[in-house]
Design an enzyme around this catalytic site. Structure first.
Site, PDB file in Angstrom:
ATOM      1  N   LEU A   1       0.941  -1.276  -0.026  1.00  0.00           N
ATOM      2  CA  LEU A   1       0.052  -0.143  -0.175  1.00  0.00           C
ATOM      3  C   LEU A   1       0.835   1.357  -0.019  1.00  0.00           C
ATOM      4  O   LEU A   1       1.896   1.384   0.638  1.00  0.00           O
ATOM      5  CB  LEU A   1      -0.846  -0.058   1.180  1.00  0.00           C
TER       6      LEU A   1
ATOM      7  N   HIS B   1      -3.648   4.244  -2.282  1.00  0.00           N
ATOM      8  CA  HIS B   1      -4.483   3.294  -1.586  1.00  0.00           C
ATOM      9  C   HIS B   1      -4.873   3.889  -0.227  1.00  0.00           C
ATOM     10  O   HIS B   1      -6.469   3.845  -0.214  1.00  0.00           O
ATOM     11  CB  HIS B   1      -3.953   2.120  -1.197  1.00  0.00           C
TER      12      HIS B   1
HETATM   13  P1  AMP Z   1      -4.109  -2.162  -6.670  1.00  0.00           P
HETATM   14  O1  AMP Z   1      -3.348  -2.522  -5.420  1.00  0.00           O
HETATM   15  O2  AMP Z   1      -2.813  -1.631  -7.649  1.00  0.00           O
HETATM   16  O3  AMP Z   1      -5.005  -3.149  -7.456  1.00  0.00           O
HETATM   17  O4  AMP Z   1      -4.916  -0.815  -6.430  1.00  0.00           O
HETATM   18  C1  AMP Z   1      -5.940  -0.870  -5.600  1.00  0.00           C
HETATM   19  C2  AMP Z   1      -6.646   0.438  -5.826  1.00  0.00           C
HETATM   20  O5  AMP Z   1      -5.974   1.551  -5.629  1.00  0.00           O
HETATM   21  C3  AMP Z   1      -7.091   0.512  -7.338  1.00  0.00           C
HETATM   22  O6  AMP Z   1      -8.465   1.154  -7.279  1.00  0.00           O
HETATM   23  C4  AMP Z   1      -6.324   1.608  -7.802  1.00  0.00           C
HETATM   24  O7  AMP Z   1      -6.895   2.424  -8.918  1.00  0.00           O
HETATM   25  C5  AMP Z   1      -5.997   2.509  -6.599  1.00  0.00           C
HETATM   26  N1  AMP Z   1      -4.773   3.215  -7.045  1.00  0.00           N
HETATM   27  C6  AMP Z   1      -3.486   2.725  -7.177  1.00  0.00           C
HETATM   28  N2  AMP Z   1      -2.726   3.655  -7.201  1.00  0.00           N
HETATM   29  C7  AMP Z   1      -3.379   4.846  -6.933  1.00  0.00           C
HETATM   30  C8  AMP Z   1      -2.838   6.181  -7.132  1.00  0.00           C
HETATM   31  N3  AMP Z   1      -1.626   6.506  -7.468  1.00  0.00           N
HETATM   32  N4  AMP Z   1      -3.853   7.002  -6.804  1.00  0.00           N
HETATM   33  C9  AMP Z   1      -5.021   6.923  -6.379  1.00  0.00           C
HETATM   34  N5  AMP Z   1      -5.464   5.425  -6.255  1.00  0.00           N
HETATM   35  C10 AMP Z   1      -4.645   4.570  -6.863  1.00  0.00           C
END
Ligand code: AMP
Length: 284
Positions: free
Chosen positions: A34, A38
């Protein structure tokens, strides 16, 4: 401290207890490792709902053979501390065996938005994403589910699944969190060495160039793409795609007349990165 719940059954029991109290539930699905992106979703969940629930599950179904499933970064203890600092009420994990019994054979497939952009180079990716999110929604039974604009195509697909299959929840898409120099936060940034990290900045610079051209009055999609392409190439990065698309349907555009997305994917070293920006609006 954020409660750690092992497995979908324990998580479902906690959700039942919250529901019995009349609490509303905000849900943030993640794959762990995270970062502030996140955590911004967790804070949004706490603002909108009584309880914030996070899942951490590195979903094998959305990785193709040869992708980074085995080396995807994992740090549960660090994640739990960060979640506590963001006010998360509970986090649950699951094992691949719990999510996918040996004879698992039912999938969620969207067949329009999922075939382009990320779906073109990763043909089974969104089937894996939608299937796991559908299952996680059944566990978390949220009032509002929070996703990042960082994965814009994914967020649009989940909204479409929720609409098409009649899930009774709202999808909230939150802005991209970036490092001060513009790099969009991503768990995969951990793979970048310092030289690659500098080159990776050319993705957000390309989006900045498209936005500057748009703000200067340019509406021709080919011109907007050309501005972005020259910025990314001058950073020594060859885009896998760099497109201007409708912000709801992802249809290709000749002119930008309504809200649009500029989307880019590129490999920097061995690491595949994506980024995007909205034109003609603030958010998705
Ligand atoms: P992941 O753990 O990569 O599957 O991401 C989980 C959630 O966090 C997803 O909805 C992503 O779009 C969001 N997320 C990942 N990176 C970012 C970021 N830089 N800014 C905002 N949300 C993010």
């Amino acid at each position: 401290m954020t409660d750690a719940l092992e497995g979908p059954t324990a998580a479902g029991a906690r959700v039942d207890a919250w529901r019995a109290e009349g609490a509303t539930i905000g849900f943030v699905p993640t794959m762990g490792a995270l970062h502030e992106g996140h955590l911004s979703l967790v804070r949004a969940a706490k603002r909108r709902c009584d309880r914030a629930l996070v899942s951490i599950f590195v979903n094998p179904l959305q990785f193709a053979p040869g992708e980074d499933l085995e080396r995807y970064p994992r740090d549960f203890d660090g994640d739990r501390e960060k979640l506590a600092s963001a006010g998360c009420d509970a986090v649950f994990t699951a094992t691949p065996e719990e999510m996918y019994p040996a004879d698992f054979s039912t999938y969620v497939v969207e067949d329009r938005l999922s075939t382009t952009l990320e779906g073109a180079s990763r043909p089974t990716h969104f089937r894996g994403v939608l299937t796991v999110v559908c299952k996680l929604f059944h566990v978390a039974r949220p009032d509002v589910a929070f996703f990042g604009q960082k994965d814009a195509q994914q967020a649009l697909l989940i909204r479409r699944m929720v609409r098409d299959l009649g899930f009774r929840l709202e999808v909230s898409v939150e802005p991209i969190v970036r490092d001060p120099d513009g790099l969009a936060l991503s768990s995969r940034n951990a793979y970048l060495d310092p030289h690659e990290r500098t080159r990776a900045l050319s993705l957000s610079r390309a989006l900045g160039a498209a936005r500057a051209a748009y703000d200067g009055g340019e509406r021709d999609a080919a011109e907007l793409r050309a501005a972005a392409r020259s910025a990314i190439e001058s950073g020594g990065v060859e885009p896998e795609y760099l497109e201007v698309r409708d912000a709801e349907t992802l249809a290709p555009l000749e002119r930008v007349t309504e809200k649009a997305l500029v989307l880019v994917a590129a490999r920097v070293g061995k690491t595949r990165l994506i980024d995007n920006a909205v034109l003609g609006g603030d958010a998705l």
